[in-house]
Design a protein around this motif. Structure first.
Motif, short mmCIF file in Angstrom:
data_model
loop_
_atom_site.label_atom_id
_atom_site.label_comp_id
_atom_site.label_asym_id
_atom_site.label_seq_id
_atom_site.Cartn_x
_atom_site.Cartn_y
_atom_site.Cartn_z
N GLU A 55 0.83 -1.15 -0.01
CA GLU A 55 -0.01 0.12 -0.14
C GLU A 55 0.82 1.33 -0.10
OE1 GLU A 55 -2.44 0.15 3.42
OE2 GLU A 55 -3.49 -1.83 2.75
N GLY A 56 0.36 2.41 -0.58
CA GLY A 56 1.09 3.55 -0.62
C GLY A 56 0.35 4.66 -1.41
N THR A 57 1.19 5.40 -2.00
CA THR A 57 0.53 6.39 -2.78
C THR A 57 1.17 6.43 -4.11
OG1 THR A 57 0.80 8.01 -0.80
CG2 THR A 57 0.57 8.97 -2.88
N ARG A 79 -2.38 12.13 -8.48
CA ARG A 79 -1.78 11.55 -7.26
C ARG A 79 -2.99 10.84 -6.36
NH1 ARG A 79 1.36 15.16 -3.41
NH2 ARG A 79 2.23 15.82 -5.68
N GLY A 80 -2.61 9.73 -5.80
CA GLY A 80 -3.61 9.19 -4.92
C GLY A 80 -3.28 7.94 -4.07
N PRO A 81 -4.02 7.56 -3.13
CA PRO A 81 -3.67 6.26 -2.74
C PRO A 81 -3.72 5.06 -3.63
CG PRO A 81 -5.39 7.26 -1.54
CD PRO A 81 -5.43 8.05 -2.67
N ALA A 82 -2.96 3.91 -3.38
CA ALA A 82 -2.73 2.92 -4.36
C ALA A 82 -2.25 1.63 -3.88
CB ALA A 82 -2.00 3.35 -5.63
N LEU A 83 -2.22 0.80 -4.50
CA LEU A 83 -1.87 -0.58 -4.06
C LEU A 83 -1.04 -1.22 -5.31
CD1 LEU A 83 -1.88 -2.92 -2.10
CD2 LEU A 83 -3.40 -4.03 -3.54
N LEU A 84 0.17 -1.53 -5.13
CA LEU A 84 1.07 -1.90 -6.10
C LEU A 84 1.21 -3.50 -5.74
CD1 LEU A 84 2.50 -0.17 -7.73
CD2 LEU A 84 4.77 -0.58 -6.92
N VAL A 93 -0.98 -1.70 -11.09
CA VAL A 93 -1.24 -0.58 -10.27
C VAL A 93 -2.72 0.02 -9.90
CG1 VAL A 93 -0.57 2.05 -10.07
CG2 VAL A 93 1.11 0.45 -11.45
N LEU A 94 -3.10 -0.33 -8.77
CA LEU A 94 -4.58 -0.27 -8.37
C LEU A 94 -4.71 0.96 -7.70
CD1 LEU A 94 -4.65 -4.03 -6.99
CD2 LEU A 94 -5.37 -2.98 -9.31
N ARG A 95 -5.33 1.94 -8.17
CA ARG A 95 -5.36 3.39 -7.82
C ARG A 95 -6.91 3.57 -7.06
NH1 ARG A 95 -3.38 7.41 -11.61
NH2 ARG A 95 -4.59 6.43 -13.09
N GLU A 96 -7.02 4.36 -6.34
CA GLU A 96 -8.27 4.60 -5.61
C GLU A 96 -8.77 5.78 -6.39
OE1 GLU A 96 -8.74 5.20 -1.55
OE2 GLU A 96 -7.66 3.22 -1.23
N GLY A 97 -10.16 5.56 -7.17
CA GLY A 97 -10.53 6.88 -7.61
C GLY A 97 -10.03 7.17 -9.02
N ASN A 98 -9.05 6.44 -9.48
CA ASN A 98 -8.65 6.75 -10.76
C ASN A 98 -8.23 5.32 -11.50
OD1 ASN A 98 -8.05 9.72 -11.02
ND2 ASN A 98 -6.55 9.25 -9.45
N PRO A 99 -8.28 5.31 -12.84
CA PRO A 99 -8.20 3.99 -13.73
C PRO A 99 -6.81 3.12 -13.27
CG PRO A 99 -8.48 5.76 -15.07
CD PRO A 99 -8.51 6.33 -13.76
N ASN A 100 -7.00 1.90 -12.81
CA ASN A 100 -6.02 1.24 -12.77
C ASN A 100 -5.08 0.89 -14.12
OD1 ASN A 100 -7.04 0.90 -10.03
ND2 ASN A 100 -8.13 -0.91 -10.60
N PHE A 101 -3.80 0.31 -13.81
CA PHE A 101 -2.97 0.04 -14.99
C PHE A 101 -2.08 -1.08 -14.76
CE2 PHE A 101 -0.86 3.83 -13.55
CZ PHE A 101 0.52 3.45 -13.77
N GLY A 142 5.85 6.93 -10.39
CA GLY A 142 6.51 6.88 -9.24
C GLY A 142 5.54 6.22 -8.06
N PHE A 143 5.94 5.60 -7.10
CA PHE A 143 5.10 5.04 -6.06
C PHE A 143 5.98 5.18 -4.66
CE2 PHE A 143 3.76 1.40 -3.39
CZ PHE A 143 2.45 1.72 -3.24
N ARG A 144 5.25 5.77 -3.86
CA ARG A 144 5.64 6.00 -2.40
C ARG A 144 5.11 4.89 -1.38
NH1 ARG A 144 8.44 8.71 1.18
NH2 ARG A 144 7.43 9.56 3.25
N PRO A 145 5.98 3.86 -0.72
CA PRO A 145 5.09 2.80 0.07
C PRO A 145 4.84 3.79 1.18
CG PRO A 145 7.14 2.14 -0.94
CD PRO A 145 7.18 3.43 -1.32
N ARG A 146 3.72 3.30 1.67
CA ARG A 146 3.12 3.59 3.02
C ARG A 146 4.07 3.35 4.13
NH1 ARG A 146 -2.77 2.55 4.04
NH2 ARG A 146 -2.77 4.44 2.71
#
Length: 174
Positions: A55-57, A79-84, A93-101, A142-146
């Motif tokens: 989990e992260g951003t 930018r937003g919360p996501a799960l890699l 890349v599973l993003r909250e509120g935006n399309p996953n890819f 870019g991804f920032r781990p929580r």
């Protein structure tokens, strides 16, 4: 409110609305200029079992090698919360509120860390960067781990996906 402040309030409101309008116009123009940027791959219906999920951003996606050139199209600049989720077939890349890819493992070229990407500055090496290609266009995501403790495991899983003989640190590409 005293009548003497009315002109100042009106001028302030006009300036604020004008600035917001210019920001929106700039974003729309950036999207128009980037209309030829390919959409990222969608997540396949069947994925391998995840090796690591963190989990992260989701920070941003930029043009490869230029971490200040935000990609505005396909909602990649938001930018937003996501799960890699890292599996043997690639990275979801599973993003909250935006399309996953999805970044297929064969499209992954580099795994790096940095302390800043457009709009986000953190501690040294706090952002994990994936360099990948889609239809001949290079991206840096870019991804920032929580949780900082998960970063080493994430980097190890990601670097295992990069083809042999490729510099996975990216230190010579900055």
């Amino acid at each position: 409110m005293s009548p003497e402040y009315v002109p100042a309030v009106i001028i302030t409101l006009v300036v604020v609305v004008g600035v917001i309008a210019l920001i929106l116009l700039g974003w729309r123009n950036r999207q128009r200029r980037q209309a030829s940027v390919p959409a990222p791959a969608s997540i396949p219906e069947t994925l391998s079992e995840p090796r690591v999920e963190v989990e992260g951003t989701y920070v941003v996606t930029t043009s490869a090698g230029d971490r200040l050139d935000r990609i505005a199209v396909h909602q990649l600049g938001l930018r937003g919360p996501a799960l890699l989720s890292v599996g043997s077939d690639g990275v979801a890349v599973l993003r909250e509120g935006n399309p996953n890819f999805f970044v297929p493992s064969e499209a992954l070229e580099l795994v790096d860390t940095t302390s800043n990407m457009v709009g986000k500055a953190v501690e040294k090496d706090g952002i994990v960067v994936l360099r990948h290609t889609q239809d001949g266009f290079g991206f840096d995501t870019g991804f920032r781990p929580r949780y900082h403790e998960q970063k080493a495991e994430l980097l190890s899983a990601l670097r295992a996906l990069v083809p042999a003989g490729t510099d996975t640190t990216g230190k010579d590409s900055k």
